[in-house]
Design a protein around this motif. Structure first.
Motif, PDB file in Angstrom:
ATOM      1  N   VAL A 121       0.557 -10.487   7.959  1.00 63.22           N
ATOM      2  CA  VAL A 121      -0.074  -9.225   7.596  1.00 63.22           C
ATOM      3  C   VAL A 121      -0.786  -9.112   6.296  1.00 63.22           C
ATOM      4  N   ASP A 122      -1.806  -8.755   6.138  1.00 63.24           N
ATOM      5  CA  ASP A 122      -2.577  -8.851   5.005  1.00 63.24           C
ATOM      6  C   ASP A 122      -2.040  -7.640   3.863  1.00 63.24           C
ATOM      7  N   GLY A 123      -1.468  -6.650   4.356  1.00 66.17           N
ATOM      8  CA  GLY A 123      -0.924  -5.465   3.733  1.00 66.17           C
ATOM      9  C   GLY A 123       0.331  -4.753   4.648  1.00 66.17           C
ATOM     10  N   VAL A 124       0.972  -3.785   3.849  1.00 65.28           N
ATOM     11  CA  VAL A 124       1.759  -2.973   4.455  1.00 65.28           C
ATOM     12  C   VAL A 124       1.636  -1.550   3.842  1.00 65.28           C
ATOM     13  N   PHE A 125       1.629  -0.538   4.829  1.00 64.24           N
ATOM     14  CA  PHE A 125       1.589   0.875   4.133  1.00 64.24           C
ATOM     15  C   PHE A 125       3.178   1.263   4.329  1.00 64.24           C
TER      16      PHE A 125
ATOM     17  N   ILE B  98       0.778  -1.156   0.024  1.00 64.71           N
ATOM     18  CA  ILE B  98       0.217   0.087   0.072  1.00 64.71           C
ATOM     19  C   ILE B  98       0.911   1.256   0.288  1.00 64.71           C
ATOM     20  N   ALA B  99       0.635   2.154  -1.114  1.00 60.36           N
ATOM     21  CA  ALA B  99       1.762   3.266  -1.151  1.00 60.36           C
ATOM     22  C   ALA B  99       1.198   4.135  -0.215  1.00 60.36           C
ATOM     23  N   HIS B 100       1.914   4.550   0.871  1.00 55.54           N
ATOM     24  CA  HIS B 100       1.480   5.354   1.713  1.00 55.54           C
ATOM     25  C   HIS B 100       1.629   7.086   1.426  1.00 55.54           C
TER      26      HIS B 100
ATOM     27  N   SER C  90      -0.740   0.512  14.172  1.00 56.81           N
ATOM     28  CA  SER C  90       0.730   0.888  14.229  1.00 56.81           C
ATOM     29  C   SER C  90       1.566  -0.413  14.543  1.00 56.81           C
ATOM     30  N   LYS C  91       2.636  -0.399  13.872  1.00 56.27           N
ATOM     31  CA  LYS C  91       3.415  -1.672  13.965  1.00 56.27           C
ATOM     32  C   LYS C  91       4.009  -1.995  15.303  1.00 56.27           C
ATOM     33  N   ALA C  92       4.202  -1.106  16.232  1.00 54.47           N
ATOM     34  CA  ALA C  92       4.346  -1.120  17.546  1.00 54.47           C
ATOM     35  C   ALA C  92       3.412  -2.267  18.244  1.00 54.47           C
TER      36      ALA C  92
ATOM     37  N   VAL D 157      -5.339  -7.274   8.282  1.00 58.36           N
ATOM     38  CA  VAL D 157      -4.489  -6.459   9.034  1.00 58.36           C
ATOM     39  C   VAL D 157      -3.374  -5.647   8.188  1.00 58.36           C
ATOM     40  N   HIS D 158      -3.430  -4.352   8.182  1.00 56.46           N
ATOM     41  CA  HIS D 158      -2.507  -3.506   7.328  1.00 56.46           C
ATOM     42  C   HIS D 158      -1.955  -2.540   8.282  1.00 56.46           C
ATOM     43  N   PRO D 159      -0.581  -2.988   8.803  1.00 52.56           N
ATOM     44  CA  PRO D 159       0.180  -2.183   9.595  1.00 52.56           C
ATOM     45  C   PRO D 159       0.838  -1.004   9.016  1.00 52.56           C
ATOM     46  N   TRP D 160       1.368   0.065   9.701  1.00 49.69           N
ATOM     47  CA  TRP D 160       1.772   1.382   9.140  1.00 49.69           C
ATOM     48  C   TRP D 160       2.985   1.782  10.220  1.00 49.69           C
ATOM     49  N   THR D 161       3.900   2.457   9.821  1.00 53.60           N
ATOM     50  CA  THR D 161       4.504   2.743   8.432  1.00 53.60           C
ATOM     51  C   THR D 161       5.732   2.462   8.181  1.00 53.60           C
TER      52      THR D 161
END
Length: 331
Positions: free
Chosen positions: A310-314, A40-42, A256-258, A281-285
């Protein structure tokens, strides 16, 4: 519960009855749907171009991003434009425009120029800037501030998904600029108000998502961060909205990835618990230029997060996230 956020692409087939010793086996993803996680392009490829510009989104698409993420704020005349903050000094050249000098005012504890004080026509006079001092500033003052609909047009042209985030809807509603009816109108006009539409709406405010859930079938993503940031007595792994509460109105969570890995580097079980509730689950960033620690570079961090299922990442740097994901897919 509406259809869960599905990834794009097809699941890699199992190798045909050949010994494992003949070559590496395809990676088995533990995402909710078994697909490789979405990149996911943040704010677009915001590590390489001024964020939230059509140019940043185009670059992200060329780098292989599956989803582009525009943040939405509201102009004085009720238009959703694409900015992360509703103040304008950090990401535009507004401070250099003398015609707007007298429009600076204090709101809360910040003195700035505020998007809700400007019409779309006035916003069009601004040009975007790179807010991160360590990033390339050579593209400053070249690109326009796009509208939400312009980003949707770009996504449709290139057949990529969108994951817009509605910023501070409570604030805008309080000043008479409720973004919900405008957002719903746009989604309905473009056929994006269904559970299988190529979009999902994010927000940090659960009340807004609960309201939106009553209007459209579009997938919703509840953004959460550690409650300890609001309450120093809270458990550092407690999210601002519980997974159980999120599951009553949302299809996924953006943590939050934390919240995914403890201070000791252990899996907190967040992804497993979310998946058990049917939540993607789409964690950031994830940022190439902001290392987690001296011992972990961005490749290692992404590998660790991908391995959690995870299902996606920002990410501000889609090319890197695509490269790491594809290398893992290839075994």
């Amino acid at each position: 519960m509406r259809q869960i956020f599905l990834g794009i692409g097809i699941l890699v087939g199992l190798a045909a009855c050949t010994p494992a010793a003949e070559g590496p086996q395809p990676h088995v993803w533990t995402t909710l749907d078994g697909q490789p996680p979405l990149v996911i392009a943040h704010r677009g490829a915001s590590g390489d171009r001024p964020e939230h510009t059509l140019e940043a989104f185009r670059l992200a698409i060329s780098q292989g991003a599956d989803v582009i993420e525009p943040d939405l704020v509201m102009t004085a005349d009720g238009v959703l434009v694409v900015r992360h903050d509703h103040y304008l000094s950090t990401t535009t050249n507004i401070a250099d425009l003398p015609e707007y000098a007298d429009r600076r005012r204090t709101q809360g504890d910040r003195e700035d120029w505020w998007v809700e004080d400007f019409t779309l026509a006035e916003i069009r006079a601004l040009r975007a800037r790179q807010p991160w001092p360590q990033r390339d500033a050579s593209y400053n003052d070249q690109f326009l501030i796009p509208t939400f609909e312009e980003v949707l047009d770009l996504a449709a042209e290139h057949n990529v998904r969108t994951e817009p985030e509605v910023k501070a809807p409570g604030h805008f509603t309080a000043i008479g600029l409720d973004p919900l009816p405008v957002l719903v109108e746009i989604l309905r006009a473009r056929g994006l108000d269904t559970a299988d539409a190529p979009t999902a709406i994010q927000c940090f405010e659960p009340d807004f998502l609960a309201r939106l859930n009553g209007e459209v079938e579009t997938r919703l993503l509840m953004l959460v961060f550690p409650m300890i940031e609001l309450d120093t007595e809270a458990d550092p792994l407690t999210p601002t909205v519980s997974l159980e509460d999120a599951a009553t109105f949302a299809d996924g969570v953006g943590p939050s990835k934390a919240l995914l890995i403890s201070a000791d580097g252990d899996d907190t079980g967040f992804v497993t618990r979310a998946h058990a509730l049917g939540l993607a689950v789409h964690p950031w960033t994830f940022r190439d230029d902001v290392p987690v620690s001296e011992d972990m570079d961005i490749d290692a961090e992404l590998q660790r997060i991908y391995a959690l299922g995870v299902d996606g990442v920002f990410t501000d740097f889609p090319a890197t996230a695509v490269q790491v994901r594809d290398a893992m897919s290839d075994g």
